[in-house]
Every structure is written in C-alpha cells, then in structure tokens.
Design a protein around this motif. Structure first.
Motif, PDB file in Angstrom:
ATOM      1  N   HIS A  43       0.820  -1.217   0.085  1.00 36.42           N
ATOM      2  CA  HIS A  43      -0.047  -0.069  -0.036  1.00 36.42           C
ATOM      3  C   HIS A  43       0.841   1.375   0.069  1.00 36.42           C
ATOM      4  CE1 HIS A  43       0.593  -0.618   4.364  1.00 36.42           C
ATOM      5  NE2 HIS A  43       0.442   1.081   4.440  1.00 36.42           N
ATOM      6  N   GLY A  44       2.316   1.455   0.370  1.00 37.52           N
ATOM      7  CA  GLY A  44       2.991   2.435   0.221  1.00 37.52           C
ATOM      8  C   GLY A  44       3.899   2.535  -0.927  1.00 37.52           C
ATOM      9  N   ALA A  45       3.590   1.639  -1.974  1.00 36.99           N
ATOM     10  CA  ALA A  45       4.482   1.746  -3.071  1.00 36.99           C
ATOM     11  C   ALA A  45       4.227   2.891  -3.850  1.00 36.99           C
ATOM     12  CB  ALA A  45       4.340   0.345  -3.737  1.00 36.99           C
ATOM     13  N   PRO A  46       2.794   3.260  -4.134  1.00 36.82           N
ATOM     14  CA  PRO A  46       2.555   4.380  -4.944  1.00 36.82           C
ATOM     15  C   PRO A  46       3.263   5.865  -4.426  1.00 36.82           C
ATOM     16  CG  PRO A  46       0.635   3.213  -4.627  1.00 36.82           C
ATOM     17  CD  PRO A  46       1.673   2.631  -3.758  1.00 36.82           C
ATOM     18  N   ALA A  47       3.363   5.812  -3.100  1.00 34.20           N
ATOM     19  CA  ALA A  47       4.237   7.036  -2.745  1.00 34.20           C
ATOM     20  C   ALA A  47       5.391   7.130  -3.014  1.00 34.20           C
ATOM     21  CB  ALA A  47       3.796   6.935  -1.141  1.00 34.20           C
ATOM     22  N   HIS A  48       6.105   6.061  -3.480  1.00 34.46           N
ATOM     23  CA  HIS A  48       7.327   6.237  -3.820  1.00 34.46           C
ATOM     24  C   HIS A  48       7.552   7.056  -5.092  1.00 34.46           C
ATOM     25  CE1 HIS A  48       9.202   3.991  -0.678  1.00 34.46           C
ATOM     26  NE2 HIS A  48       8.024   2.998  -0.878  1.00 34.46           N
ATOM     27  N   HIS A  49       6.491   6.931  -5.975  1.00 32.71           N
ATOM     28  CA  HIS A  49       6.568   7.491  -7.180  1.00 32.71           C
ATOM     29  C   HIS A  49       5.594   8.654  -7.216  1.00 32.71           C
ATOM     30  CE1 HIS A  49       8.567   4.238  -9.057  1.00 32.71           C
ATOM     31  NE2 HIS A  49       7.869   3.169  -8.385  1.00 32.71           N
ATOM     32  N   PHE A  50       4.707   8.779  -6.437  1.00 31.38           N
ATOM     33  CA  PHE A  50       3.868  10.197  -6.627  1.00 31.38           C
ATOM     34  C   PHE A  50       3.821  10.429  -4.958  1.00 31.38           C
ATOM     35  CE2 PHE A  50       2.363   6.821  -9.497  1.00 31.38           C
ATOM     36  CZ  PHE A  50       2.643   7.552 -10.648  1.00 31.38           C
ATOM     37  N   SER A  51       3.955  11.838  -4.845  1.00 35.19           N
ATOM     38  CA  SER A  51       3.736  12.279  -3.394  1.00 35.19           C
ATOM     39  C   SER A  51       2.340  12.108  -2.808  1.00 35.19           C
ATOM     40  CB  SER A  51       4.001  13.981  -3.649  1.00 35.19           C
ATOM     41  OG  SER A  51       2.802  14.429  -4.332  1.00 35.19           O
ATOM     42  N   ASP A  52       1.441  12.308  -3.678  1.00 38.09           N
ATOM     43  CA  ASP A  52       0.039  11.914  -2.985  1.00 38.09           C
ATOM     44  C   ASP A  52      -0.685  11.540  -4.145  1.00 38.09           C
ATOM     45  OD1 ASP A  52      -0.256  14.551  -4.112  1.00 38.09           O
ATOM     46  OD2 ASP A  52      -0.398  15.642  -2.226  1.00 38.09           O
ATOM     47  N   ARG A  53      -2.145  11.460  -3.894  1.00 36.00           N
ATOM     48  CA  ARG A  53      -3.088  11.224  -4.876  1.00 36.00           C
ATOM     49  C   ARG A  53      -3.187  12.469  -5.813  1.00 36.00           C
ATOM     50  NH1 ARG A  53      -8.296  12.778  -5.435  1.00 36.00           N
ATOM     51  NH2 ARG A  53      -9.756  11.321  -6.340  1.00 36.00           N
ATOM     52  N   ARG A  54      -2.951  13.642  -5.412  1.00 35.98           N
ATOM     53  CA  ARG A  54      -3.018  14.579  -6.472  1.00 35.98           C
ATOM     54  C   ARG A  54      -1.968  14.631  -7.227  1.00 35.98           C
ATOM     55  NH1 ARG A  54      -4.912  20.667  -5.661  1.00 35.98           N
ATOM     56  NH2 ARG A  54      -6.696  19.471  -5.000  1.00 35.98           N
ATOM     57  N   GLY A  55      -0.802  14.212  -6.727  1.00 42.01           N
ATOM     58  CA  GLY A  55       0.413  13.728  -7.703  1.00 42.01           C
ATOM     59  C   GLY A  55       0.414  12.756  -8.682  1.00 42.01           C
ATOM     60  N   LEU A  56      -0.510  11.594  -8.196  1.00 37.70           N
ATOM     61  CA  LEU A  56      -0.773  10.431  -9.241  1.00 37.70           C
ATOM     62  C   LEU A  56      -1.577  11.330 -10.377  1.00 37.70           C
ATOM     63  CD1 LEU A  56      -0.930   7.622 -10.162  1.00 37.70           C
ATOM     64  CD2 LEU A  56      -2.873   7.632  -8.636  1.00 37.70           C
ATOM     65  N   LEU A  57      -2.610  11.853  -9.802  1.00 37.65           N
ATOM     66  CA  LEU A  57      -3.364  12.598 -10.885  1.00 37.65           C
ATOM     67  C   LEU A  57      -2.910  13.377 -11.977  1.00 37.65           C
ATOM     68  CD1 LEU A  57      -6.814  12.816  -8.733  1.00 37.65           C
ATOM     69  CD2 LEU A  57      -6.114  11.067 -10.363  1.00 37.65           C
ATOM     70  N   THR A  58      -2.071  14.268 -11.186  1.00 39.69           N
ATOM     71  CA  THR A  58      -1.216  15.297 -11.998  1.00 39.69           C
ATOM     72  C   THR A  58      -0.482  14.474 -13.059  1.00 39.69           C
ATOM     73  OG1 THR A  58      -1.199  16.726 -10.346  1.00 39.69           O
ATOM     74  CG2 THR A  58       0.242  17.017 -12.154  1.00 39.69           C
ATOM     75  N   ALA A  59       0.365  13.552 -12.515  1.00 38.15           N
ATOM     76  CA  ALA A  59       1.017  12.533 -13.827  1.00 38.15           C
ATOM     77  C   ALA A  59       0.149  12.005 -14.791  1.00 38.15           C
ATOM     78  CB  ALA A  59       1.993  11.543 -12.910  1.00 38.15           C
ATOM     79  N   LEU A  60      -1.098  11.483 -14.465  1.00 36.41           N
ATOM     80  CA  LEU A  60      -1.744  10.693 -15.257  1.00 36.41           C
ATOM     81  C   LEU A  60      -2.320  11.904 -16.382  1.00 36.41           C
ATOM     82  CD1 LEU A  60      -3.308   8.095 -16.132  1.00 36.41           C
ATOM     83  CD2 LEU A  60      -5.320   9.151 -14.445  1.00 36.41           C
ATOM     84  N   ALA A  61      -2.713  13.054 -15.750  1.00 28.47           N
ATOM     85  CA  ALA A  61      -3.106  13.996 -16.716  1.00 28.47           C
ATOM     86  C   ALA A  61      -1.838  14.490 -17.735  1.00 28.47           C
ATOM     87  CB  ALA A  61      -3.588  15.396 -15.962  1.00 28.47           C
ATOM     88  N   ALA A  62      -0.735  14.560 -17.192  1.00 26.82           N
ATOM     89  CA  ALA A  62       0.310  15.020 -18.126  1.00 26.82           C
ATOM     90  C   ALA A  62       0.342  13.962 -19.297  1.00 26.82           C
ATOM     91  CB  ALA A  62       1.598  15.214 -17.025  1.00 26.82           C
ATOM     92  N   GLN A  63       0.622  12.968 -18.659  1.00 21.59           N
ATOM     93  CA  GLN A  63       0.477  11.683 -19.757  1.00 21.59           C
ATOM     94  C   GLN A  63      -0.527  11.354 -20.553  1.00 21.59           C
ATOM     95  OE1 GLN A  63      -0.354   7.424 -18.420  1.00 21.59           O
ATOM     96  NE2 GLN A  63       1.591   6.814 -19.001  1.00 21.59           N
ATOM     97  N   GLY A  64      -1.800  11.919 -20.073  1.00 21.22           N
ATOM     98  CA  GLY A  64      -2.728  11.918 -20.964  1.00 21.22           C
ATOM     99  C   GLY A  64      -2.560  13.115 -22.157  1.00 21.22           C
ATOM    100  N   LEU A  65      -2.328  14.370 -21.644  1.00 23.81           N
ATOM    101  CA  LEU A  65      -1.852  15.553 -22.740  1.00 23.81           C
ATOM    102  C   LEU A  65      -0.833  15.101 -23.553  1.00 23.81           C
ATOM    103  CD1 LEU A  65      -2.267  18.281 -19.886  1.00 23.81           C
ATOM    104  CD2 LEU A  65      -3.675  18.077 -21.888  1.00 23.81           C
ATOM    105  N   ARG A  66       0.271  14.287 -23.267  1.00 19.64           N
ATOM    106  CA  ARG A  66       1.195  14.148 -24.167  1.00 19.64           C
ATOM    107  C   ARG A  66       0.640  13.044 -25.031  1.00 19.64           C
ATOM    108  NH1 ARG A  66       4.004  13.761 -19.212  1.00 19.64           N
ATOM    109  NH2 ARG A  66       4.000  11.532 -19.457  1.00 19.64           N
ATOM    110  N   LEU A  67      -0.176  12.061 -24.527  1.00 21.62           N
ATOM    111  CA  LEU A  67      -0.760  11.183 -25.676  1.00 21.62           C
ATOM    112  C   LEU A  67      -1.587  11.698 -26.691  1.00 21.62           C
ATOM    113  CD1 LEU A  67      -1.459   8.352 -22.992  1.00 21.62           C
ATOM    114  CD2 LEU A  67       0.048   8.181 -25.208  1.00 21.62           C
ATOM    115  N   LEU A  68      -2.546  12.705 -26.095  1.00 19.16           N
ATOM    116  CA  LEU A  68      -3.337  13.754 -27.060  1.00 19.16           C
ATOM    117  C   LEU A  68      -2.491  14.600 -27.864  1.00 19.16           C
ATOM    118  CD1 LEU A  68      -6.075  14.898 -27.771  1.00 19.16           C
ATOM    119  CD2 LEU A  68      -5.747  16.445 -26.114  1.00 19.16           C
TER     120      LEU A  68
END
Length: 183
Positions: A43-68
């Motif tokens: 359960h702590g593994a995501p925190a190693h890559h994303f500071s928090d839930r908002r960090g995860l969503l930010t990375a996902l949005a950035a990935q989506g914008l690059r794909l778009l």
C-alpha cells in the motif's frame, strides 16, 4: 483489474491501473491504497512515485496530454478536420486520462511536467488550426482560432464522454463540425 505488478516499470503500471480505475469509478473514488492492491504492490508503493493522490492524478493528466498531443499531431497531416476527429477519439479511447486532464481542482497546477504537456497539446492543436487556409480563419488570430477549435472539439468530446450523444457518430460529427467552423 490488472493481474498485478510483477516487474519492470512500476510507475507506468500504476498510471495504467489508475486510468482503468478512473474509467470504472471516476476520479473522486480513486484511492492509492486500492490502486496498490489492484496493481499487486504494497500500500505504500505508490508514494515512492507520487507524493500523494493529487501527484498521481497530475502525472496521469500529463501523460494523457502528451498522448493527446501525439494523436492530434499525427492526424494534422490530414488537415484540421482529422485533428478534430483525433481529439474526440482520444477522449473516447482514453476515458481515464480525459477525466482528469482538465480538472484543476484535482491537480498540482505548478507541476512542470503538466505545464510542458499542456503546452505540447496546445501546440499540436495550433498546428492543426494552422493547416486551415488563412483566408478561412482571417477574422481570428491563430491563438484565437486554436481556442475556438479547442472549444468545439473539447465540448463534443466531453458530451460524448458523458453519454450525451448516444445516437451520434462522433467522429463524423467532429469532422463535419470542424469543416463548418472555419468554412
């Protein structure tokens, strides 16, 4: 649900699973603990890559914008009409990404990766608009025309994502609306 994370790129696996979860339950129901469970990591593994839930969503949005940006740029060779179709198609094919890309309340607005991805997607859209003969868009600057075009395709993509256009062929509608916009 994935079969679990086994090896390789955990960050990518977390983003892929997050996109799938958002498609299923929406961004407000995404939890890092459930994401970790579905990915098959602690359960702590995501925190190693994303500071928090908002960090995860930010990375996902950035990935989506690059794909778009890549999809729209590739389609621009066929003209603005096809760039418009690519935008609408992206929203349909990547609903988890699309659901967070333009939701500032979910994202870290000052994130450099997100800013760069937003710029790349706008550049791709502007290139699509620049493919329109200048006399057809003479009443608008390129920037204004890009924002008008974005309003068109984003509105259609959002309506389709919300299920508000069930009887419409959105690709064909996007193509015809793009032609009409700058007729």
């Amino acid at each position: 649900m994935s079969d679990g994370y086994h090896h390789g790129d955990l960050r990518r696996a977390l983003l892929n699973e997050a996109a799938q979860m958002i498609d299923e339950v929406g961004p407000s129901s995404l939890s890092l603990r459930e994401l970790a469970r579905r990915t098959g990591v602690s359960h702590g593994a995501p925190a190693h890559h994303f500071s928090d839930r908002r960090g995860l969503l930010t990375a996902l949005a950035a990935q989506g914008l690059r794909l778009l940006a890549a999809d729209v740029a590739a389609a621009t060779a066929g003209g603005f009409d096809e760039a418009a179709v690519a935008y609408v198609r992206f929203a349909r094919e990547h609903p988890g990404h699309y659901a967070v890309m333009h939701r500032p309340e979910l994202l870290h607005a000052d994130d450099g990766e997100l800013s760069a991805a937003r710029a790349a997607s706008m550049e791709a859209l502007m290139a699509g608009v620049e493919s329109i003969p200048a006399e057809r868009r003479a009443h608008l600057t390129t920037s204004e025309a890009a924002h008008v075009a974005w309003s068109l395709v984003h509105g259609l993509a959002s309506l389709a994502a919300e299920g508000a256009t069930p009887d419409l062929q959105t690709d064909d509608l996007a193509r015809r609306a793009a032609r009409q916009l700058f007729a």
